[in-house]
Design a protein around this motif. Structure first.
Motif, short mmCIF file in Angstrom:
data_model
loop_
_atom_site.label_atom_id
_atom_site.label_comp_id
_atom_site.label_asym_id
_atom_site.label_seq_id
_atom_site.Cartn_x
_atom_site.Cartn_y
_atom_site.Cartn_z
N ARG A 29 29.76 7.26 20.62
CA ARG A 29 30.20 6.18 21.48
C ARG A 29 31.17 6.62 22.57
NH1 ARG A 29 26.30 4.57 20.18
NH2 ARG A 29 25.70 2.71 19.00
N LEU A 30 32.05 7.55 22.27
CA LEU A 30 33.05 8.02 23.24
C LEU A 30 32.63 9.40 23.73
CD1 LEU A 30 36.25 6.84 21.36
CD2 LEU A 30 35.17 5.75 23.34
N ILE A 31 31.88 9.43 24.83
CA ILE A 31 31.30 10.66 25.35
C ILE A 31 32.09 11.09 26.59
CG2 ILE A 31 29.22 11.74 26.29
CD1 ILE A 31 27.67 9.45 24.79
N ALA A 32 32.70 12.24 26.52
CA ALA A 32 33.51 12.75 27.63
C ALA A 32 32.72 13.76 28.43
CB ALA A 32 34.79 13.39 27.11
N GLY A 33 32.76 13.63 29.75
CA GLY A 33 32.26 14.67 30.64
C GLY A 33 33.44 15.42 31.22
N VAL A 34 33.28 16.72 31.43
CA VAL A 34 34.39 17.53 31.95
C VAL A 34 33.85 18.48 33.02
CG1 VAL A 34 34.16 19.23 30.08
CG2 VAL A 34 36.32 19.04 31.33
N ASP A 35 34.60 18.63 34.10
CA ASP A 35 34.19 19.51 35.20
C ASP A 35 35.43 19.94 35.98
OD1 ASP A 35 32.38 20.97 36.68
OD2 ASP A 35 31.73 19.30 37.94
N GLU A 36 35.26 20.98 36.80
CA GLU A 36 36.39 21.52 37.56
C GLU A 36 36.13 21.40 39.05
OE1 GLU A 36 33.55 24.46 38.30
OE2 GLU A 36 34.15 23.81 36.29
N ALA A 37 37.18 21.58 39.84
CA ALA A 37 37.09 21.64 41.30
C ALA A 37 38.02 22.74 41.79
CB ALA A 37 37.48 20.30 41.93
N GLY A 38 37.59 23.45 42.83
CA GLY A 38 38.41 24.49 43.43
C GLY A 38 38.20 25.86 42.85
#
Length: 260
Positions: A29-38
């Motif tokens: 139910r609690l699905i986290a997406g993670v990504d970076e910038a720079g």
């Protein structure tokens, strides 16, 4: 927990929340997406964002931040910030990136962003990078910011946050044009380095910056050219996501998005 890795399936015809729907069907139910910038910039901080979207969040039109216009990214940033279950953004500054290395810094920030969420996710989606040390079920997906809603949302939050920080750094260091290239290695940015030298937020371990330090004559020959005058005067601006010092104690820090 060992990461799952999925890189072979074609995603061209699938909705951007395809993976989230599969995970909801499996009971997550609690699905986290993670990504970076720079990651590839010559100057400025590296940022990582983690986002948990609620079930039923309207993702029509959401995409990898690089595929959206400036106005579209700003619109999605506000929608995600206001509608997400939880959002966290962490930053690491150039001196730490230079000392630890980019890949190590990047993985550390991605883990910290997940940890900084005020609600613990029960599954994590990442853009191509498995996250060793994350004690949660997680799945690394090739081009995850283009094919999963949660990672695309994290991509937008990380990029908009970093872009706004670089606009503020432009006020502090207007000669370099950070408001235009955001610290990436464009011809105008390299020309500014050739003319003025690096400033405190340049990443001296990156390719090209080393050449400037080791052989300035060659650097000037390769990149030097005439530049327009800065459009603003030098200003030591405080707030708005900028630290009082370039390497504050306790860095990397969690960013307060309300101050952007």
């Amino acid at each position: 927990m060992a990461p799952r890795d999925l890189t072979k399936a074609s995603n061209n015809m699938k909705p951007i929340d395809h993976y989230e729907r599969q995970l909801y069907a499996e009971g997550f139910r609690l699905i986290a997406g993670v990504d970076e910038a720079g990651r590839g910039a010559l100057a400025g901080p590296l940022l990582a964002a983690a986002v948990i979207l609620p079930g039923g969040f309207d993702v029509e039109g959401l995409a990898d931040s690089k595929l959206l216009t400036h106005l579209q990214r700003d619109m999605w940033f506000d929608r995600i910030k206001d509608g997400a279950v939880s959002v966290a953004v962490c930053r690491s500054f150039p001196r730490r990136i230079d000392s630890r290395g980019l890949h190590v810094s990047n993985l550390r920030l991605l883990r910290l962003a997940v940890k900084a969420l005020d609600i613990r996710p029960d599954f994590v989606l990442t853009d191509g990078f498995p996250l060793p040390g994350v004690r949660l079920p997680h799945l690394s997906i090739k081009k995850g910011d283009a094919v999963t809603a949660s990672v695309a949302a994290a991509s937008v939050v990380a990029k908009v946050t970093r872009d706004r920080m670089m606009e503020r750094y432009h006020r502090r260091y207007p000669r370099y044009g950070f408001d235009q290239h955001r610290g990436y290695g464009t011809a105008s940015h390299r020309a500014a380095i050739a003319r003025y030298g690096p400033c405190p937020i340049h990443r001296m371990s990156f390719k090209g910056m080393g050449l400037y330090m080791e052989d300035r004559e060659t650097y000037l020959r390769l990149y030097g050219r005439e530049l327009p005058q800065p459009s603003v005067t030098v200003e030591d601006e405080r707030g708005g996501g900028l630290p009082e010092t370039l390497e504050p104690d306790g860095e990397p820090a969690v960013i307060d998005l309300e101050n952007l």
